[in-house]
Design a protein around this motif. Structure first.
Motif, PDB file in Angstrom:
ATOM      1  N   LEU A  88       0.758  -1.419  -0.019  1.00  0.00           N
ATOM      2  CA  LEU A  88       0.063   0.138  -0.055  1.00  0.00           C
ATOM      3  C   LEU A  88       0.990   1.168   0.152  1.00  0.00           C
ATOM      4  O   LEU A  88       0.556   2.193  -0.605  1.00  0.00           O
ATOM      5  CB  LEU A  88      -1.011  -0.011   1.188  1.00  0.00           C
ATOM      6  N   ARG A  89       1.905   1.045   0.838  1.00  0.00           N
ATOM      7  CA  ARG A  89       2.887   2.517   0.603  1.00  0.00           C
ATOM      8  C   ARG A  89       3.493   2.688  -0.529  1.00  0.00           C
ATOM      9  O   ARG A  89       3.419   3.875  -1.080  1.00  0.00           O
ATOM     10  CB  ARG A  89       3.867   2.023   1.864  1.00  0.00           C
ATOM     11  N   ALA A  90       4.069   1.549  -1.253  1.00  0.00           N
ATOM     12  CA  ALA A  90       4.487   1.764  -2.468  1.00  0.00           C
ATOM     13  C   ALA A  90       3.547   2.120  -3.537  1.00  0.00           C
ATOM     14  O   ALA A  90       3.711   3.168  -4.216  1.00  0.00           O
ATOM     15  CB  ALA A  90       4.956   0.313  -2.979  1.00  0.00           C
ATOM     16  N   LEU A  91       2.209   1.723  -3.313  1.00  0.00           N
ATOM     17  CA  LEU A  91       1.213   2.116  -4.360  1.00  0.00           C
ATOM     18  C   LEU A  91       0.695   3.622  -4.205  1.00  0.00           C
ATOM     19  O   LEU A  91       0.782   4.426  -5.200  1.00  0.00           O
ATOM     20  CB  LEU A  91      -0.231   1.176  -4.203  1.00  0.00           C
ATOM     21  N   ALA A  92       0.507   3.958  -3.002  1.00  0.00           N
ATOM     22  CA  ALA A  92       0.513   5.478  -2.564  1.00  0.00           C
ATOM     23  C   ALA A  92       1.441   6.326  -3.223  1.00  0.00           C
ATOM     24  O   ALA A  92       1.121   7.385  -3.679  1.00  0.00           O
ATOM     25  CB  ALA A  92       0.034   5.826  -1.048  1.00  0.00           C
ATOM     26  N   GLU A  93       2.642   6.073  -2.767  1.00  0.00           N
ATOM     27  CA  GLU A  93       3.718   6.903  -3.186  1.00  0.00           C
ATOM     28  C   GLU A  93       3.928   6.807  -4.741  1.00  0.00           C
ATOM     29  O   GLU A  93       4.016   7.924  -5.360  1.00  0.00           O
ATOM     30  CB  GLU A  93       5.028   6.385  -2.841  1.00  0.00           C
ATOM     31  N   ASP A  94       3.742   5.658  -5.454  1.00  0.00           N
ATOM     32  CA  ASP A  94       3.893   5.675  -6.867  1.00  0.00           C
ATOM     33  C   ASP A  94       2.743   6.434  -7.696  1.00  0.00           C
ATOM     34  O   ASP A  94       3.096   7.318  -8.631  1.00  0.00           O
ATOM     35  CB  ASP A  94       3.927   4.152  -7.372  1.00  0.00           C
ATOM     36  N   ILE A  95       1.505   6.345  -7.163  1.00  0.00           N
ATOM     37  CA  ILE A  95       0.325   6.930  -7.765  1.00  0.00           C
ATOM     38  C   ILE A  95       0.304   8.294  -7.537  1.00  0.00           C
ATOM     39  O   ILE A  95      -0.368   9.284  -8.217  1.00  0.00           O
ATOM     40  CB  ILE A  95      -0.814   6.057  -7.660  1.00  0.00           C
ATOM     41  N   GLY A  96       0.538   8.626  -6.223  1.00  0.00           N
ATOM     42  CA  GLY A  96       0.433   9.942  -5.769  1.00  0.00           C
ATOM     43  C   GLY A  96      -1.243   9.938  -5.021  1.00  0.00           C
ATOM     44  O   GLY A  96      -1.822  11.132  -5.291  1.00  0.00           O
ATOM     45  N   ALA A  97      -1.792   8.990  -4.802  1.00  0.00           N
ATOM     46  CA  ALA A  97      -3.083   9.106  -4.338  1.00  0.00           C
ATOM     47  C   ALA A  97      -3.161   8.213  -3.123  1.00  0.00           C
ATOM     48  O   ALA A  97      -2.309   7.168  -2.813  1.00  0.00           O
ATOM     49  CB  ALA A  97      -3.846   8.208  -5.463  1.00  0.00           C
ATOM     50  N   THR A  98      -4.365   8.282  -2.336  1.00  0.00           N
ATOM     51  CA  THR A  98      -4.596   7.639  -1.051  1.00  0.00           C
ATOM     52  C   THR A  98      -4.847   6.135  -1.239  1.00  0.00           C
ATOM     53  O   THR A  98      -5.787   5.834  -2.140  1.00  0.00           O
ATOM     54  CB  THR A  98      -5.716   8.080  -0.190  1.00  0.00           C
ATOM     55  N   ALA A  99      -3.941   5.053  -1.021  1.00  0.00           N
ATOM     56  CA  ALA A  99      -4.315   3.743  -1.194  1.00  0.00           C
ATOM     57  C   ALA A  99      -4.944   2.960   0.030  1.00  0.00           C
ATOM     58  O   ALA A  99      -4.909   3.241   1.227  1.00  0.00           O
ATOM     59  CB  ALA A  99      -2.757   3.226  -1.455  1.00  0.00           C
ATOM     60  N   HIS A 100      -5.694   2.107  -0.124  1.00  0.00           N
ATOM     61  CA  HIS A 100      -6.435   1.390   0.768  1.00  0.00           C
ATOM     62  C   HIS A 100      -6.526  -0.001   0.491  1.00  0.00           C
ATOM     63  O   HIS A 100      -6.673  -0.408  -0.642  1.00  0.00           O
ATOM     64  CB  HIS A 100      -7.909   2.058   1.106  1.00  0.00           C
ATOM     65  N   LEU A 101      -6.653  -1.010   1.637  1.00  0.00           N
ATOM     66  CA  LEU A 101      -7.157  -2.243   1.754  1.00  0.00           C
ATOM     67  C   LEU A 101      -8.370  -2.132   2.132  1.00  0.00           C
ATOM     68  O   LEU A 101      -8.760  -1.654   3.413  1.00  0.00           O
ATOM     69  CB  LEU A 101      -6.162  -3.029   2.586  1.00  0.00           C
ATOM     70  N   THR A 102      -9.269  -2.747   1.596  1.00  0.00           N
ATOM     71  CA  THR A 102     -10.746  -2.872   1.875  1.00  0.00           C
ATOM     72  C   THR A 102     -11.292  -4.461   2.249  1.00  0.00           C
ATOM     73  O   THR A 102     -10.798  -5.128   1.204  1.00  0.00           O
ATOM     74  CB  THR A 102     -11.559  -2.273   1.016  1.00  0.00           C
ATOM     75  N   LEU A 103     -11.849  -4.939   3.107  1.00  0.00           N
ATOM     76  CA  LEU A 103     -12.413  -6.098   3.268  1.00  0.00           C
ATOM     77  C   LEU A 103     -13.719  -6.448   3.365  1.00  0.00           C
ATOM     78  O   LEU A 103     -14.448  -5.355   3.669  1.00  0.00           O
ATOM     79  CB  LEU A 103     -11.693  -6.732   4.602  1.00  0.00           C
ATOM     80  N   VAL A 104     -14.685  -7.274   3.157  1.00  0.00           N
ATOM     81  CA  VAL A 104     -15.979  -7.424   3.371  1.00  0.00           C
ATOM     82  C   VAL A 104     -16.532  -7.832   4.926  1.00  0.00           C
ATOM     83  O   VAL A 104     -15.546  -8.435   5.561  1.00  0.00           O
ATOM     84  CB  VAL A 104     -16.434  -8.729   2.596  1.00  0.00           C
ATOM     85  N   ASP A 105     -17.378  -6.899   5.209  1.00  0.00           N
ATOM     86  CA  ASP A 105     -17.819  -7.237   6.498  1.00  0.00           C
ATOM     87  C   ASP A 105     -19.277  -7.020   6.553  1.00  0.00           C
ATOM     88  O   ASP A 105     -20.084  -6.281   6.523  1.00  0.00           O
ATOM     89  CB  ASP A 105     -17.244  -6.055   7.479  1.00  0.00           C
ATOM     90  N   GLY A 106     -19.887  -8.302   6.392  1.00  0.00           N
ATOM     91  CA  GLY A 106     -21.385  -8.520   6.045  1.00  0.00           C
ATOM     92  C   GLY A 106     -21.808  -7.912   4.689  1.00  0.00           C
ATOM     93  O   GLY A 106     -21.282  -8.271   3.683  1.00  0.00           O
ATOM     94  N   ALA A 107     -22.591  -6.800   4.796  1.00  0.00           N
ATOM     95  CA  ALA A 107     -22.787  -6.500   3.423  1.00  0.00           C
ATOM     96  C   ALA A 107     -22.353  -5.195   3.297  1.00  0.00           C
ATOM     97  O   ALA A 107     -22.538  -4.590   2.103  1.00  0.00           O
ATOM     98  CB  ALA A 107     -24.668  -6.154   3.285  1.00  0.00           C
ATOM     99  N   GLU A 108     -21.167  -4.904   3.880  1.00  0.00           N
ATOM    100  CA  GLU A 108     -20.519  -3.720   3.753  1.00  0.00           C
ATOM    101  C   GLU A 108     -18.999  -3.727   3.318  1.00  0.00           C
ATOM    102  O   GLU A 108     -18.442  -4.849   3.505  1.00  0.00           O
ATOM    103  CB  GLU A 108     -20.538  -2.656   4.932  1.00  0.00           C
ATOM    104  N   ALA A 109     -18.401  -2.738   2.901  1.00  0.00           N
ATOM    105  CA  ALA A 109     -16.725  -2.734   2.617  1.00  0.00           C
ATOM    106  C   ALA A 109     -16.215  -1.994   3.707  1.00  0.00           C
ATOM    107  O   ALA A 109     -16.861  -0.931   3.968  1.00  0.00           O
ATOM    108  CB  ALA A 109     -16.644  -2.139   1.127  1.00  0.00           C
ATOM    109  N   LEU A 110     -15.293  -2.578   4.480  1.00  0.00           N
ATOM    110  CA  LEU A 110     -14.715  -1.825   5.469  1.00  0.00           C
ATOM    111  C   LEU A 110     -13.165  -1.697   5.136  1.00  0.00           C
ATOM    112  O   LEU A 110     -12.344  -2.601   4.762  1.00  0.00           O
ATOM    113  CB  LEU A 110     -14.654  -2.753   6.473  1.00  0.00           C
TER     114      LEU A 110
END
Length: 213
Positions: A88-110
């Protein structure tokens, strides 16, 4: 089974996996058939798992996953977050945008891990713990696309303005990680996502998946 492994523990874990894969629970007979062991063995396994609140049985005798599994599950997010941070750090620095990891939590994305770039003048504020419906935003839609076996583009999903006005997102689902359903993505203040971002997000999702295997 090898000399170093425990047959009883193996069977107990198989019981938990079987129960986790059903919404309606399983009877002793059904578990006996699936495991290929007699009912007495299944009774003993269930009794032990019940003592640890990992299994519960309803009035009809059907076994289901117990609430004790939630206590174990609370420790999963920190481990997943730690494994994902380098990519995620490498992605954020490379693209210049906020990077995130999102997991499923029931019917929502967390969002369980977020990294902001260090060199940009401005970027989207996106915090760990942020929730949204799976059918809104790139992170959730990438997960849904993976469930259906397709994506808007080869391996990634793009959205614009679905979670925040003026913001665009790109995300790719984690593939081949047993027991974890999620995606890796970026969110940026642009009207459209630059062409190179989608493939870069796919690469980052692959890196995270490799770290979690």
């Amino acid at each position: 089974m090898t000399a170093e492994t425990s047959q009883t523990l193996d069977r107990g874990l198989r019981v938990l996996k079987l129960l986790a894969d059903t919404d309606h629970g399983l009877t002793v007979t059904e578990l006996s058939n699936k495991l290929g062991v007699n009912r007495t063995v299944v009774y003993r396994l269930l009794a032990t798992l019940e003592q640890h609140a990992l299994v519960r049985r309803d009035l009809g005798g059907r076994a289901r996953v117990g609430l004790g599994v939630l206590r174990l599950g609370r420790q999963v997010h920190p481990l997943v977050r730690e494994a994902a941070m380098p990519a995620l750090r490498a992605l954020a620095e490379d693209i210049g945008a906020t990077a995130h990891l999102t997991l499923v939590d029931g019917a929502e994305a967390l969002a369980v891990a977020v990294v902001e770039p260090t060199w940009t003048d401005y970027h989207v504020a996106y915090r760990a713990g942020f929730r949204h419906p799976l059918d809104r935003g790139a992170a959730g839609k990438a997960i849904l696309a993976a469930r259906q076996g397709h994506a808007d583009h080869p391996g990634y999903t793009l959205t614009h303005g679905e979670l925040e006005a003026g913001a665009s997102g790109a995300a790719a689902a984690l593939v081949g990680v047993t027991g974890i359903e999620g995606s890796v993505g970026v969110v940026m203040l642009t009207d459209s996502v630059p062409e190179r971002v989608g493939p870069r997000v796919v690469d980052a999702a692959r890196e995270v998946a490799d770290a979690l295997r």
